[in-house]
Design a protein around this motif. Structure first.
Motif, mmCIF file in Angstrom:
data_model
loop_
_atom_site.group_PDB
_atom_site.id
_atom_site.type_symbol
_atom_site.label_atom_id
_atom_site.label_comp_id
_atom_site.label_asym_id
_atom_site.label_seq_id
_atom_site.Cartn_x
_atom_site.Cartn_y
_atom_site.Cartn_z
ATOM 1 N N UNK A 1 11.307 3.140 1.942
ATOM 2 C CA UNK A 1 12.001 3.665 0.752
ATOM 3 C C UNK A 1 11.011 4.264 -0.244
ATOM 4 N N UNK A 2 9.879 3.552 -0.423
ATOM 5 C CA UNK A 2 8.867 4.038 -1.372
ATOM 6 C C UNK A 2 8.259 5.357 -0.886
ATOM 7 N N UNK B 1 0.840 -1.195 0.000
ATOM 8 C CA UNK B 1 0.000 0.000 0.000
ATOM 9 C C UNK B 1 0.883 1.256 0.000
ATOM 10 N N UNK B 2 2.107 1.123 0.558
ATOM 11 C CA UNK B 2 3.034 2.268 0.667
ATOM 12 C C UNK B 2 3.612 2.677 -0.684
ATOM 13 N N UNK B 3 3.329 1.906 -1.750
ATOM 14 C CA UNK B 3 3.829 2.301 -3.073
ATOM 15 C C UNK B 3 2.944 3.393 -3.674
ATOM 16 N N UNK B 4 1.814 3.705 -3.046
ATOM 17 C CA UNK B 4 0.916 4.742 -3.562
ATOM 18 C C UNK B 4 1.462 6.116 -3.151
ATOM 19 N N UNK B 5 1.777 6.985 -4.104
ATOM 20 C CA UNK B 5 2.336 8.289 -3.728
ATOM 21 C C UNK B 5 1.386 9.077 -2.817
ATOM 22 N N UNK B 6 1.954 9.666 -1.746
ATOM 23 C CA UNK B 6 1.109 10.383 -0.776
ATOM 24 C C UNK B 6 1.942 11.423 -0.025
ATOM 25 N N UNK C 1 0.955 11.983 3.383
ATOM 26 C CA UNK C 1 0.860 11.524 4.774
ATOM 27 C C UNK C 1 0.552 10.028 4.758
ATOM 28 N N UNK C 2 1.280 9.252 5.586
ATOM 29 C CA UNK C 2 1.006 7.810 5.671
ATOM 30 C C UNK C 2 0.613 7.466 7.094
ATOM 31 N N UNK C 3 -0.504 6.739 7.232
ATOM 32 C CA UNK C 3 -0.998 6.350 8.555
ATOM 33 C C UNK C 3 -1.153 4.832 8.610
ATOM 34 N N UNK C 4 -0.126 4.101 9.080
ATOM 35 C CA UNK C 4 -0.285 2.653 9.229
ATOM 36 C C UNK C 4 -1.272 2.354 10.350
ATOM 37 N N UNK C 5 -2.328 1.597 10.063
ATOM 38 C CA UNK C 5 -3.391 1.369 11.054
ATOM 39 C C UNK C 5 -3.821 -0.090 11.091
ATOM 40 N N UNK C 6 -2.958 -1.037 10.683
ATOM 41 C CA UNK C 6 -3.376 -2.447 10.684
ATOM 42 C C UNK C 6 -2.731 -3.213 11.833
ATOM 43 N N UNK C 7 -1.410 -3.457 11.754
ATOM 44 C CA UNK C 7 -0.810 -4.349 12.741
ATOM 45 C C UNK C 7 0.696 -4.100 12.856
ATOM 46 N N UNK C 8 1.385 -4.913 13.691
ATOM 47 C CA UNK C 8 2.825 -4.693 13.886
ATOM 48 C C UNK C 8 3.625 -5.120 12.653
ATOM 49 N N UNK C 9 4.770 -4.468 12.466
ATOM 50 C CA UNK C 9 5.709 -4.785 11.380
ATOM 51 C C UNK C 9 5.065 -4.811 9.994
ATOM 52 N N UNK C 10 4.241 -3.816 9.718
ATOM 53 C CA UNK C 10 3.603 -3.719 8.404
ATOM 54 C C UNK C 10 4.303 -2.673 7.529
ATOM 55 N N UNK C 11 5.229 -1.901 8.111
ATOM 56 C CA UNK C 11 5.956 -0.899 7.333
ATOM 57 C C UNK C 11 7.448 -1.142 7.550
ATOM 58 N N UNK C 12 8.051 -1.807 6.555
ATOM 59 C CA UNK C 12 9.455 -2.203 6.680
ATOM 60 C C UNK C 12 10.303 -1.321 5.753
ATOM 61 N N UNK C 13 11.577 -1.673 5.601
ATOM 62 C CA UNK C 13 12.494 -0.834 4.832
ATOM 63 C C UNK C 13 11.993 -0.584 3.403
ATOM 64 N N UNK C 14 11.468 -1.629 2.742
ATOM 65 C CA UNK C 14 10.997 -1.429 1.351
ATOM 66 C C UNK C 14 9.869 -0.396 1.297
#
Ligand code: NDP
Length: 443
Positions: A328-329, A305-310, A312-325
């Motif tokens: 970078x995006x 989902x983080x590949x979508x240009x934005x 502001x990013x709000x991770x709201x699902x669970x642990x370890x869902x936003x990693x280095x890849x």
């Protein structure tokens, strides 16, 4: 070796095979060192050694009967981590991934988060590896009643007051509250997140998501910016995600994604929140059903989902869902704010990468504290047997979130880490708990 690293190493050795708990301690303890350097009394009184050891851990069997008449067995947990500043408070998570390690990471974070709210609540967390997904209402009730049969022995309005988390919403809280009442004969606010007809607070449902957006609002304001016209990427489509999307939209931002564990939708015209509510809160469906409401939107089963240009990013699902890849995006596409709605969604490496690239970053323990803050306001209303209006609670929530932003950013600045809300939130949350522990002696 510094005091914080010594305690970290020892705690890892004493708690082997608990990777999530190790991760949470690794994210928190080293950031406290500059503050602890000025306060040798914490080391002398072994505050950190005591802080990483829960006051009590309860693990129990939860037998229940499914719709085929078969007995099923799950495992229940409640970790009562720290009661220095108030009774244990923290949610219950029902998800197949739940282990003691997951509950301990959540409980450890909860100590700092609850302290940051400025309200008198200690830290705890619980849950089960039970999966409510795909179960009938009767099966969920059977499980919740059995879970409460054991858990009720450890609860009390001045002792331990659980709430919801992943997989535990209004339905589950209702079934558990009914069973608590039946066993004890007490009508008391021993759970929060209750329905409005039996002691719940207005704004509790919305609190974590709204609070997250209030936090991001303070971050943007510090740079002379606002939500107006910004593109917002949100992961998840549960309680936190839906109400974060609602508040961001009310603030004239455009929320363009939401997800679940199967995939994500991208709606460049702005997510239709009512459609998501119908799918997720109404029929308990999957996010791909969004295309029935908005056929122009796109559904992606694979990819980030983080590949979508934005902006502001709000991770709201669970642990370890936003990693280095993912980080970078976000950096490549010019994202300026990341605020965590879920607990520990961003790995340590990804967090450092975002911070070093100048992305404003707020950790979950500060940014998602609105839920527990309004839970504490629910407790206050229950004790005084009154109900506040929506506006009253919402105003209190907004002011609590502003205070959390201010205390976290001031603590960071005071210890030479200006703009580092991770370190600031850890130090501000730690100070109150540590001082209470000092004053209460070796208990
Ligand atoms: P919900 O159960 O309401 O929603 C969780 C959402 O995250 C769902 O969309 C779910 O998708 C998705 N999700 C869960 N696990 C995974 C996974 N392993 N991979 C991908 N997606 C996943 O939970 P909440 O909204 O209440 O909680 C979300 C986060 O916010 C959690 O980290 C929680 O600890 C934190 N939080 C919640 C608070 C609250 O008040 N509820 C307070 C503070 C923090 P699917 O349906 O497919 O499982």
């Amino acid at each position: 070796m510094s005091y914080t690293m010594k305690v970290l190493e020892l705690a890892k050795q004493n708690n082997p095979s608990e990777p999530e708990f190790h991760q949470a301690m690794t994210e928190i303890l080293p950031t406290l060192q500059p503050f602890i350097d000025e306060h040798p009394e914490y080391e002398k009184e072994k505050i950190l050694e005591r802080l990483v050891e829960p006051e009590r851990q309860i693990i129990f069997r939860v037998p229940w009967v499914d719709d085929n008449g078969e007995i099923q067995v799950n495992r229940g947990f409640r970790v009562q981590f720290n009661s220095a500043i108030g009774p244990y408070k923290g949610g219950l998570r029902f998800h197949p991934s739940v282990t003691l390690s997951v509950i301990k990471f959540l409980g450890f974070e909860q100590i700092f988060k609850n302290s940051l709210t400025g309200l008198p609540i200690g830290g705890g967390k619980g849950g089960s590896d039970f999966d409510p997904k795909g179960k009938s209402d009767r099966e969920v009730m059977s499980f919740c009643q059995s879970f409460m049969n054991e858990l009720c022995k450890y609860l009390g309005v001045n002792e331990d007051i659980p709430a919801g988390d992943i997989g535990v919403g209004g339905r589950e809280i209702g079934f558990m509250y009914g069973q608590y009442k039946r066993i004890t004969g007490q009508y008391e606010g021993v759970l929060t997140g209750k329905g409005l007809t039996y002691g719940g607070s207005l704004v509790r449902t919305e609190a974590t998501g709204y609070g997250l957006v209030y936090m991001a609002e303070s971050m943007l304001r510090s740079k002379g910016e606002s939500f107006i016209g910004k593109k917002v990427v949100i992961s998840g489509s549960g309680n936190v995600a839906i109400f974060a999307a609602e508040k961001a939209t009310q603030f004239d931002a455009k929320v363009i994604t939401m997800s679940d564990s199967n995939g994500y939708v991208h709606d460049p015209e702005g997510i239709d929140i009512d459609a998501v509510k119908q799918i997720k809160l109404g029929r308990r469906g999957r996010i791909k059903e969004y295309l029935e409401f908005r056929p122009h939107a796109k559904y992606f089963e694979k990819g980030l989902v983080w590949s979508t240009p934005c902006d502001i990013a709000l991770p709201c699902a669970t642990q370890n869902e936003l990693l280095v890849d993912g980080a970078e995006l976000l950096i490549k596409n010019g994202c300026v704010v990341v605020a965590e709605g879920s607990n520990m969604p961003t790995s340590l490496e990804a967090t450092h990468m975002l911070q070093e690239s100048g992305v404003m970053f707020a950790p979950g323990k500060a940014a998602n504290a609105g839920g527990v803050a309004v839970s504490a306001l629910e407790m206050a209303q229950n004790s005084s047997r009154i109900s506040w209006s929506f506006e009253e609670v919402d105003n209190k929530l907004r002011s609590i979130m502003r205070n959390i932003y201010t205390s976290s950013s001031s603590a960071a600045e005071d210890y030479g880490m200006k703009g580092n809300l991770v370190a600031g939130a850890n130090i501000a949350g730690f100070k109150k708990v540590a001082d209470a522990m000092l004053l209460q002696g070796a208990v």
